[in-house]
Enzyme design. Sequence first.
Site, PDB file in Angstrom:
ATOM      1  N   GLU A   1      10.810   6.688 -17.482  1.00  0.00           N
ATOM      2  CA  GLU A   1       9.459   7.225 -17.614  1.00  0.00           C
ATOM      3  C   GLU A   1       8.852   6.789 -18.946  1.00  0.00           C
ATOM      4  O   GLU A   1       7.651   6.469 -19.030  1.00  0.00           O
ATOM      5  CB  GLU A   1       9.497   8.747 -17.516  1.00  0.00           C
ATOM      6  CG  GLU A   1       9.892   9.262 -16.139  1.00  0.00           C
ATOM      7  CD  GLU A   1      10.054  10.765 -16.087  1.00  0.00           C
ATOM      8  OE1 GLU A   1       9.743  11.348 -15.041  1.00  0.00           O
ATOM      9  OE2 GLU A   1      10.503  11.360 -17.092  1.00  0.00           O
TER      10      GLU A   1
ATOM     11  N   LYS B   1      -0.361  -5.526 -39.624  1.00  0.00           N
ATOM     12  CA  LYS B   1       1.085  -5.558 -39.875  1.00  0.00           C
ATOM     13  C   LYS B   1       1.811  -4.439 -39.127  1.00  0.00           C
ATOM     14  O   LYS B   1       2.828  -4.679 -38.465  1.00  0.00           O
ATOM     15  CB  LYS B   1       1.330  -5.458 -41.383  1.00  0.00           C
ATOM     16  CG  LYS B   1       2.746  -5.797 -41.819  1.00  0.00           C
ATOM     17  CD  LYS B   1       2.882  -5.630 -43.346  1.00  0.00           C
ATOM     18  CE  LYS B   1       2.055  -6.649 -44.100  1.00  0.00           C
ATOM     19  NZ  LYS B   1       2.172  -6.469 -45.573  1.00  0.00           N
TER      20      LYS B   1
ATOM     21  N   SER C   1      16.685  19.689 -17.316  1.00  0.00           N
ATOM     22  CA  SER C   1      15.565  20.613 -17.474  1.00  0.00           C
ATOM     23  C   SER C   1      16.047  21.873 -18.177  1.00  0.00           C
ATOM     24  O   SER C   1      17.173  22.321 -17.965  1.00  0.00           O
ATOM     25  CB  SER C   1      14.997  20.981 -16.097  1.00  0.00           C
ATOM     26  OG  SER C   1      14.171  22.118 -16.172  1.00  0.00           O
TER      27      SER C   1
ATOM     28  N   LYS D   1      18.411  19.692 -12.299  1.00  0.00           N
ATOM     29  CA  LYS D   1      17.635  18.485 -12.563  1.00  0.00           C
ATOM     30  C   LYS D   1      18.437  17.402 -13.283  1.00  0.00           C
ATOM     31  O   LYS D   1      19.185  17.661 -14.212  1.00  0.00           O
ATOM     32  CB  LYS D   1      16.393  18.804 -13.413  1.00  0.00           C
ATOM     33  CG  LYS D   1      15.352  19.618 -12.715  1.00  0.00           C
ATOM     34  CD  LYS D   1      14.836  18.952 -11.435  1.00  0.00           C
ATOM     35  CE  LYS D   1      14.108  17.642 -11.686  1.00  0.00           C
ATOM     36  NZ  LYS D   1      12.854  17.799 -12.428  1.00  0.00           N
TER      37      LYS D   1
ATOM     38  N   HIS E   1       0.827  -1.213   0.000  1.00  0.00           N
ATOM     39  CA  HIS E   1       0.000   0.000   0.000  1.00  0.00           C
ATOM     40  C   HIS E   1       0.863   1.267   0.000  1.00  0.00           C
ATOM     41  O   HIS E   1       0.468   2.296   0.544  1.00  0.00           O
ATOM     42  CB  HIS E   1      -0.951   0.019   1.196  1.00  0.00           C
ATOM     43  CG  HIS E   1      -1.832  -1.182   1.292  1.00  0.00           C
ATOM     44  ND1 HIS E   1      -2.986  -1.312   0.550  1.00  0.00           N
ATOM     45  CD2 HIS E   1      -1.720  -2.317   2.036  1.00  0.00           C
ATOM     46  CE1 HIS E   1      -3.565  -2.468   0.836  1.00  0.00           C
ATOM     47  NE2 HIS E   1      -2.805  -3.099   1.729  1.00  0.00           N
TER      48      HIS E   1
END
Length: 468
Positions: free
Chosen positions: A291, A326, A278, A284, A156
């Site tokens: 992802e 196809k 980024s 970043k 959970h």
Amino acid sequence: MTKLWQKGYSLNEKVERYEAAQNSALDARLVRHDVWGSLAHAAMLHKIGVLSEQEHQTLHAALCTVLELDAEKQFQILPSDEDVHTSIENFLSARTGDAGKKIHTARSRNDQVLVDMRLYGKEQLHQVSSRLFALTSTLLTFAERYQDVPLPGYTHMQRAMLSSVGLWAASFAESLLDDEQLLAGVYALNDQSPLGSAAGYGVPLPIDRQVVADTLGFARVQNNVIYAQNSRGKTEAAVVQVLSQIMLDLSKLAQDVLLYTTVEYGFLRIPQELCTGSSIMPQKRNLGVMELVRARTQTMLALQQQILGIVSGLPSGFNMDYQETKGPFFAALDLVQESLDICELVMSHIEVDAERALAACTFELFAADQAYEMVTEGLPFRDAYRIVGKKVTAQLDSKVPFPVESQEQLVARLHARNHLGGAGNLNLGQAQERLAQAHTSWETHAQAFKQAIQTLVGPTHTAILEIE
């Protein structure tokens, strides 16, 4: 170019473009496979007396020329040809005269495209298995290396019980090994020759379907000629359904890696060269490839549904609807191979932050352990559960900093889970043995396939197969 069905009239250009433009572009993948089928069919026609020895040899040489042109990216399939079959037959007729006009005897483009797709499927499934084995091997090596690094197990999305990095990685390896069994099953389904079914009703000639199947390296003939046609789309859908199972595993792996590499978790570290950045935030490091693995799993499910939707409710016999299966079939095979490659790349470069993993193994993970300690002293589990639950709840509600056990204590807890498949007994040898057996089985199939095609092409030409 002359169409194989040409009967003295010109097709409306819009109809021609709508029916053939996309199909002719896709068929560029099938040149080799169509040549292989034509080589086997020509040999059979020679065997039953339709082709003379000279005609057979002339056709064989011309077909090998097509292989050479295709290898050099010089063989073109024009929209006016409609498909690879027409393009090759027009080439043969121009190059060999009457011999080229005879090769379509006892054959339809319907069973031609079927055999092309089966041969392409066999070839590509070998590629899928190779990449699946590479990722499985990497995961097992990773699991062995980090089998004694404790890690919280989650249910959970909340910390639940003690796990380990090795247990986590090995779970994906075993799942992929189960996927291999599905892959082997669908390979067997695909490994049957439809040639000789023609348009779905056979032909009034003494053709030898078995010799064609044997020549192409198929395990068997697809017996019923109507079913051979009806199985188009069904076989492709079955393949893509198995590929979907693989992608579902990769999606879960990707999600875990994305979660565990966040600053908040920090259990895993990824080298910068695997990350993008980024355009506005200089700090970043985004693991965008994982992802996309997660997202492209949805694409795979859509491709599966696309094929199933196309073939749903069709009447028996050939329908042009089948042509639309196809594209998604090719796309699915491409997608799973690229995704397996990316996941293997990431898992072979990933590192574990053992300190962060240890720090996350706080006391509440051992609540069940405490209950089981009472059970070994004779207390019923349900009573032990309530006693420990009251104690742990009070500790959590007190907001007092959670106690953390030492690495030695945590490893001892891991080793206490020494039943088969537990964190203290990963039984990686079993998975390694399964991997080796599967690899041997696929290698046996690959060698038989390669040998059949090389024999078909002949000693003076190279049979180009995309099998690693």
